[in-house]
Every structure is written in structure tokens, then in C-alpha cells.
Scaffold this active site. Structure first.
Site, PDB file in Angstrom:
ATOM      1  N   ASP A 478     -61.186  -4.850  49.713  1.00  0.00           N
ATOM      2  CA  ASP A 478     -60.470  -3.966  48.799  1.00  0.00           C
ATOM      3  C   ASP A 478     -59.389  -3.172  49.539  1.00  0.00           C
ATOM      4  O   ASP A 478     -59.433  -3.005  50.761  1.00  0.00           O
ATOM      5  CB  ASP A 478     -61.454  -3.005  48.132  1.00  0.00           C
ATOM      6  CG  ASP A 478     -60.960  -2.523  46.762  1.00  0.00           C
ATOM      7  OD1 ASP A 478     -59.846  -2.909  46.362  1.00  0.00           O
ATOM      8  OD2 ASP A 478     -61.705  -1.788  46.091  1.00  0.00           O
ATOM      9  N   GLU A 481     -53.283  -1.810  50.891  1.00  0.00           N
ATOM     10  CA  GLU A 481     -51.877  -1.682  50.503  1.00  0.00           C
ATOM     11  C   GLU A 481     -51.178  -0.489  51.148  1.00  0.00           C
ATOM     12  O   GLU A 481     -49.959  -0.356  51.033  1.00  0.00           O
ATOM     13  CB  GLU A 481     -51.768  -1.538  48.974  1.00  0.00           C
ATOM     14  CG  GLU A 481     -52.381  -2.676  48.192  1.00  0.00           C
ATOM     15  CD  GLU A 481     -53.837  -2.425  47.805  1.00  0.00           C
ATOM     16  OE1 GLU A 481     -54.424  -3.313  47.162  1.00  0.00           O
ATOM     17  OE2 GLU A 481     -54.378  -1.355  48.163  1.00  0.00           O
ATOM     18  N   ASP A 542     -56.829  -3.522  39.221  1.00  0.00           N
ATOM     19  CA  ASP A 542     -57.505  -2.648  38.262  1.00  0.00           C
ATOM     20  C   ASP A 542     -56.814  -2.672  36.903  1.00  0.00           C
ATOM     21  O   ASP A 542     -56.087  -1.736  36.525  1.00  0.00           O
ATOM     22  CB  ASP A 542     -57.554  -1.223  38.803  1.00  0.00           C
ATOM     23  CG  ASP A 542     -58.270  -1.150  40.139  1.00  0.00           C
ATOM     24  OD1 ASP A 542     -59.012  -2.092  40.459  1.00  0.00           O
ATOM     25  OD2 ASP A 542     -58.079  -0.155  40.862  1.00  0.00           O
TER      26      ASP A 542
END
Length: 793
Positions: A478, A481, A542
Site C-alpha cells: 500500500d 506515492e 480507494d
């Protein structure tokens, strides 16, 4: 500041400006205020304090070797007033540098052309006399090859032309220009020259680089012609309209908080044109692609990089994807179990919850293979320490073993950021394993792992390796970024070159240790850059629990597939809040007719927490995929061999069909099944079908090509099969480990076709086998499957 005071506005006021379709919070200086907003590199190329160098002349060139020099003519920009409008003009500039004899006004700098294959060529150009030492590129799977089939012709005073089996490239000498043609002589694109402007004002800057007035750094700006009605696709997992013509796309890894904006978790410096060419920009610096957004005549590639390294590909979409992924690498084949159902939410906190989920899955007869523990398996939620919470997991090894016996793998969440309260925060600082700021300290409040440091990778892989050895099947990769853009990395580079590369380093670190421990190619990642496709798989982030969240997810998946990624998933139903049942029902078949299928998001995601009717709907979509597993597995295998996506834009299969290039709300699931999800409360929708006959998978009804209004069957999606297809099926099982591959059923879909074809790939040998069935006498022809499985109609 003074100007703002005159207006009576505080200099500290922040203004939210709509720019390029994106709300940008800005300061009075006009600079982005929020951290890690995508960088727009185009603004530097409109700065009048910069010096511009226009590619002007092929000053030297060895046609046999394909290298030489290009003279770049020095210019500055100025304004020209005409009828109360200021326009821009370019003025030849006499150098004012001191001492003058130490510098060159119009430098001749290295230019190199290489032929990699009959369909692939490479162009490299320097903006400085200094040629950096060539290092292995993490983005490339291997050193590009050399192809000697291209033939050269030349007129020494005018041009050099290379011709291959699939097209040609011409280099005009004065003024310098490159032209690309297909095998029939049709111009595909060409670089822009100053003289191509139709007046004294500069409407389109030519192929150029800049030297900044702020710090003398350089960046290059290749500019190509954009043909009337040309369509552009790719650039990563982009959620805006699939055709990028008319858009400005910033290739800068961000966390967009979902698939509804122009920001991207997975920007990829690659695109293709419907005219038959593709471009890979081999760089990790920020890039802004202006595909006719500011001038409909031009594709402007604003590269942050000081040098140019681009690969050009010739052919149809399948040819281009195959060639491109030969350069950056093709996806490795994920394990069979990964194609099954992943059950998750944010989050399961204990082994009791895990056992309850496993029990309910089996009790409700929902085929499934993976249970995912998200942020809550640590003692403190979100505080990653690589250990199951002792207070809630009394025996995690036994839990993993019990799940394995029941046909379940376990996936675990983690991230590469460590807050000050994390147990490893001080250790990571003491061991010097983090990305540093300008003074050698921390650029953020959190420690960010520096994956360019081999010691960091070793520390990190040891932690994950212990979990995988315990029996964990996959690691959720996860975030990734937010690598500090101003950071200093162990590689010796700053975030200018490392920020975009960070997801690739992160993906690789997890994929490598997973492969090392249990020999399988599997991660579950959110961020990516070019090269990440070698490490499947990635999911779409998401998504909002809305129709637009669903549409944005599909657009992102299609665009991602058009950027060289074979495998992709998304959170079925959306992520942010509890999913409305009606939306969840419509999202289910889209989710299960994707390469990988995960129910995840805010609770409840589990169907038994809705109602019996929804359990039935969930079960039907899951059963559909498990019965189709031989088709899914064979199509996946072909994708790994040819660089194709499982979730596939229609035009990849039907490049000659003009209508197929316009469709962005349908997709091919592999090469033979067309899926049209339903994006609003309805049981039917308008569907575009490429030419030929199409057979409804659920009802058997036959449709002609063109636009059709079709009503969904029991499963709420339009699912159609190409005429002349053989789709292999398998007996239903509750886990992929229980599927009986010794007996496969071939389902024949034929309307006008006299012969039907398909593919089979058995997990036991991982080889593709072609299958043919004569429609008239039902004779089955299959190669290489004798003694391995039984095929029947």
C-alpha cells in the site's frame, strides 16, 4: 505582495483555483501548496527568464552507426503587441555569458538513433556536452537488442532515411526534423520546427530544451505533430476520458484518494496512437504530456529530464504492447489461487474475526481463496511492526495453517512509512535507512524507507520474509506515492528522479522476497511506474461508492492495460463508505470479470451481512468466475506472453473497427468475452458491438455488430461471447485448490462461424494449448493435451 495589498487581499490568503479540471490550493506566489500534488512541467517552458535552444540542424551524422550531433540554436522569448493583444515571439539570442570564449552560443550535442527490432527504434539526445555514465535502468527488463534489418538511404545534403519491414524514419538535416511513416508510406507523426508556425508569433514551440534562469538546470521538450482526429491512449491508470487527445496529463505519482480525478497512483510514461505508433519516454523525472490541450496541432512532451531517451514502436495496439513490454518486461504469471475471490474489509482485527469470515464464506458456499487482514492486524491499528497483535492473535501460525487446510491464503497489509510512535522509528534513523532532507535529517515527520539503499531493502525483506515463511500468501504493497520530492536518496539522486521510481523499487522489493520464499509471483500494490508490470498485481485504489467511482475504476483499468500491465483489480463496490446494496449488486460482475477480484472497503463488505438475496447475487458472480477459471487462466497466460491486458479496450482486439476506438465503458475480458457493466439503476443499457455476431453468455440470444440495447440476465451485466469461440469451463469448487483440471467442458459459441477456437492452459504445465471445434460435426482438435485432461462439449 504589493499588488495584493492594493487589492485589499492578505498575502497569506490561499485561493482554490480550478486549473486543468483540478482544484489546486495555491499561495499568492502561484505555487502548489499541498504536498505531493502532481508537478506540471509545462510551466517552465513558458518562463521568459529561461534560455531556449531549438533543434536546428543535423550538423554531423554517421549513417552506418546512427549517431552524430544536432546543433541547437539559442533563443529567448519576448512579447509582441498587436491590436491590444500580446503574443509570443522567439528571438535568436547572442550569448551574454562571461567569459564569452568559454562557452558556445549554439552547441552541437550528441544525437543517437538505434534500431532495436523491426518494429522498435530508440532516439537519444543530450542537452549538455557531458554524457553521464550509463547505468543499468530499473525500468528496463534487459539491455535493448540491436536489429540490422533496417536499410539506409541518404542524400548527404538533405536527409537520411531508414526503412524497415513495418515503416520508416527520416531525418531531415536543415532544419532538423524527424518524420515517422508506416510501411505504406503514410505519415504517422513528425517533430515540430520553428518554421512550422504560420506567422511571426510562436504558436507552438519547436522541439527544444531550456536552460533555467533560476539555476541553469536543463529540461527537454520534444514536440510532435498531432494529426486531425488522432486519438491517444495510455499514460498509466488514468481516470479521465480514455482518449487523451485534448488533455494535459501530468506523469507524477500521487495519492489521488480515489479514481475520480486527473491525479494518478500509477502514471506510466508510455502512450500509443490510433495512427499506428507508440512512445515510451525512458525517464523517472516528472513529465507533462500536452496532447493537443493547448494547441490542437501538437503533442508536447515536457520532460523534467535533461536528456531525451525515447523508444518508438510501430504497428497495431497488440504489436505495440508486445514490443513495449519486451523493453520494460512482461508480467510474470501469478499463482492460480490469486485469481479466486479475495474477501476483505478495512479491517479485520483478530484471528477470531478471520475464523468467522472463513466459516461464513464456506457456510454460504461462496467460492473464495484469500482472506485479507488490512490495517488492524498489529497491536495498534495502522502502526506497522510486522507482528500479529499478541492480544488478538493467540497463535497466528496455527491460524494460517488452518486456513490453508480450508483452501485459504492470507494477505497482509503494510506500508513504507513509520510515524514517530512506531517501534521502528528510531531504529530506522539510527541505521540510516530512510530518505533524507537537505541537511541529512528527515524531510517529513514520518520515516520513509529508502529503497534505493540495499541495506534498507535487506532490513525490510527480512521482516516480510519472516511472515511469508510463516505461511502468509501475499503482501499488500500500500501507498508508496509520497516519496519526498526534495529528498536525498542513497542512489545519489534527489526526489526529482527518485519520486516516480519509488513505487517500482517498492514493488520489486516485495515481489522479490515473495518469489524467493515461496516461488510465486504475487503482490497487491497500489502505486506503480514503468517496469512495475513485471511484479503483478495492482489494484485501483480507494474508489468512491458511486456510479462514477465504478466508471472511473473501469477507465483506470482500461488505461492501465493500455500502458503494458496485464493484471489489475479494484475494490468491488467501492472503498470509502458502506456500499449501497443496489450499487454493490451491479459492481459484482464487473469485479469478478476482472483478472483479480477483491471485496474490500468500509464495512460491511461481507455479503451475509446484507441479506440472503445479496448472498445469492454475490455467490452467482463468484461461481461464474470459478466455472470460467480455465478461460481466465489461459487468457492470463497469453497476456504474460504478449504483454496484453486481461481487462482490454475493445480496439485492442478490433483495431480496424472505428467505433471500437470510441468505447470506454465496456471491455473485453481476455480475447473472447465482452463485458458491459451497468453504471446506473437499470437492468439494461446501450452497448456497442464490433462487427460480427455476438452471443449472450446468459441467454444465448444472438446480436449483430453495432449499437444494441440489451437487457441483462440474472447476473446484472451484459456478457457476450464472440462468434466462433470455444470457452473452456470447469466443475465448480469452493477453492481453486479443489478444481478438477482432469475434466474440462468446452462451451461452443457459434452463429455464423463454421469453426470455433479457444485456449487451454493447465496449472500443471503452464503451457498454452490451442483448441478447435468444428461446428458441423463437433469434432474437437487439441494439441499437447493428450493424457493431461479430458475435453468434452
Amino acid at each position: 505582495m504589493k499588488f495584493m495589498r492594493l487589492l485589499g487581499v492578505s498575502a497569506m490568503v490561499l485561493t482554490c483555483l480550478a486549473f486543468e479540471g483540478k482544484a489546486q490550493l495555491q499561495t499568492n506566489s502561484g505555487l502548489p501548496y499541498l504536498m505531493n500534488i502532481a508537478k506540471d512541467m509545462s510551466t517552465d517552458f513558458g518562463d521568459f527568464t529561461n534560455i531556449f535552444f531549438f533543434a536546428d540542424e543535423l550538423s554531423t551524422f554517421d549513417a552506418a552507426k546512427g549517431d552524430g550531433t544536432v546543433t541547437w540554436r539559442r533563443y529567448d522569448l519576448a512579447t509582441r503587441q498587436a491590436f491590444n493583444t500580446n503574443t509570443v515571439v522567439a528571438r535568436p539570442l547572442r550569448m551574454l555569458d562571461f567569459p564569452g570564449r568559454a562557452y558556445i552560443n549554439n552547441p552541437a550535442l550528441k544525437f543517437k538513433l538505434d534500431f532495436v527490432t523491426p518494429r522498435t527504434l530508440r532516439i537519444r539526445m543530450l542537452t549538455s556536452p557531458v554524457e553521464l555514465k550509463e547505468e543499468p535502468s530499473l525500468m528496463l527488463a534487459k539491455e535493448p537488442g540491436k536489429d540490422n534489418s533496417w536499410k539506409v538511404t541518404r542524400d548527404d545534403s538533405v536527409m537520411v532515411k531508414y526503412t524497415g519491414s513495418f515503416g520508416s524514419i527520416t531525418i531531415e538535416k536543415r532544419p532538423w526534423r524527424i518524420l515517422l511513416h508506416d510501411a505504406q508510406g503514410r505519415e504517422l507523426t513528425r517533430t515540430q520546427r520553428l518554421k512550422d508556425n504560420d506567422s511571426t508569433q510562436v504558436k507552438i514551440l519547436p522541439f527544444n530544451f531550456i536552460k533555467r534562469g533560476s539555476d541553469n538546470s536543463r529540461s527537454i521538450n520534444p514536440v510532435f505533430a498531432l494529426a486531425p482526429n488522432e486519438k491517444i491512449f495510455g499514460c498509466g491508470e488514468s481516470f479521465t476520458s480514455l482518449n487523451k487527445a485534448g488533455q494535459k496529463v501530468n506523469l507524477f505519482v500521487t495519492d489521488p484518494q480515489g479514481p475520480e480525478t486527473d491525479q494518478m497512483y500509477k502514471p506510466i510514461p508510455f502512450f500509443m496512437s490510433d495512427r499506428g505508433y507508440g512512445v515510451f519516454m525512458h525517464t523517472s523525472a516528472p513529465v507533462t504530456c500536452d496532447f493537443g490541450a493547448t494547441n490542437i496541432n501538437a503533442t508536447k512532451l515536457f520532460l523534467g529530464d535533461e536528456n531525451l531517451d525515447i523508444f518508438l514502436f510501430l504497428g497495431d495496439p497488440k504489436d505495440i504492447l508486445n514490443e513495449y513490454t519486451e523493453i520494460v518486461g512482461k508480467a510474470q504469471m501469478p499463482p492460480l489461487w490469486s485469481f479466486g475471490t479475495w474477501m476483505s474489509r478495512i479491517t479485520y482485527f483478530s484471528e477470531k474475526e478471520g475464523y468467522d469470515v472463513a466459516s461464513n464464506i464456506r457456510k454460504n458456499k461462496i467460492p473464495a481463496d484469500v482472506i485479507h487482514f488490512d490495517t488492524g492486524w498489529f497491536e495498534t491499528d495502522w502502526q506497522c511492526d510486522y507482528e500479529f497483535a499478541p492480544s488478538r492473535f493467540t497463535n497466528p501460525k496455527k491460524m494460517l495453517d488452518d486456513f490453508a487446510k480450508d483452501g485459504f491464503r492470507v494477505s497482509l497489509w503494510q506500508l513504507p512509512y513509520f510515524t514517530p510512535k512506531n517501534r521502528y522509528f528510531n531504529e530506522l534513523i539510527e541505521k540510516d535507512l530512510f530518505v533524507k532532507g537537505d541537511k541529512g535529517g528527515m524531510p517529513y515527520e514520518d520515516v520513509v524507507l529508502d529503497f534505493s539503499n540495499p541495506k534498507t531493502v535487506a532490513w525490510y525483506q527480512e521482516k516480510l520474509g519472516n511472515l511469508i515463511k510463516m505461511g502468509v500468501g501475499a503482501i499488500k504493497v500500500d501507498f508508496g506515492e509520497a516519496a519526498p520530492f526534495e529528498g536525498q536518496y542513497a542512489s545519489g539522486k534527489t526526489g526529482f528522479y527518485e519520486h516516480n521510481l519509488y513505487p517500482l523499487r517498492y514493488n520489486k522489493a516485495v515481489a522479490d522476497v515473495t518469489k524467493e520464499v515461496h516461488g510465486e509471483n504475487i503482490i497487491w500494490a497500489r502505486s506503480a511506474w514503468a517496469g512495475s508490470q513485471r511484479y503483478p498485481l495492482h489494484w485501483g485504489g480507494d474508489a468512491a461508492n458511486t456510479n462514477y467511482g465504478m466508471l472511473g475504476s473501469l477507465r483506470g483499468g482500461l488505461s492501465f492495460g493500455l500502458s503494458g500491465f496485464s493484471f489489475w483489480s479494484h475494490d468491488i463496490g467501492g472503498f470509502v463508505v458502506s456500499t449501497p446494496e443496489e450499487l454493490y449488486r451491479r459492481w459484482l460482475p464487473f469485479g469478478f470479470l476482472t483478472s483479480h477480484s477483491r471485496a474490500h472497503g468500509a464495512p460491511p463488505t461481507e455479503p451475509w451481512l446484507y441479506n440472503e438475496g445479496f448472498v445469492k447475487a454475490f455467490r452467482e458472480s463468484a461461481e461464474l468466475k470459478y466455472k470460467l477459471m480455465p478461460y481466465v487462466y489461459a487468457q492470463a497466460k497469453e497476456c504474460t506472453e504478449k504483454g496484453l491486458p486481461m481487462v482490454r479496450a475493445l480496439f485492442v482486439e478490433f483495431p480496424q473497427d472505428k467505433g471500437a476506438w470510441l468505447v470506454e465503458d465496456e471491455y473485453m475480458f481476455g480475447s473472447q468475452i465482452l463485458v458491459a457493466p451497468i453504471f446506473e439503476s437499470s437492468n439494461q443499457r446501450n452497448v456497442y458491438l464490433p462487427a460480427g455476431k455476438w452471443i449472450d453468455y446468459q441467454t444465448g440470444k444472438v446480436y449483430n455488430g453495432g449499437y444494441q440495447t440489451i437487457t441483462a440476465g440474472a447476473i446484472p451485466a451484459i456478457i457476450l461471447v464472440r462468434d466462433g469461440s470455444v470457452i473452456p469451463h470447469i466443475g465448480l469448487a469452493q477453492s481453486t485448490s479443489l478444481l478438477d483440471w482432469s475434466k474440462l467442458t468446452l462451451k461452443l459459441y457459434a452463429a455464423d462461424a463454421s469453426e470455433a477456437t479457444g485456449l487451454v492452459c493447465l496449472p500443471t504445465d503452464n503451457q498454452l494449448h490451442s483448441v478447435k471445434v468444428s461446428v458441423k460435426d463437433k469434432k474437437i482438435t487439441a494439441t499437447g493435451l493428450e493424457g493431461k485432461t479430458t475435453l468434452k462439449l
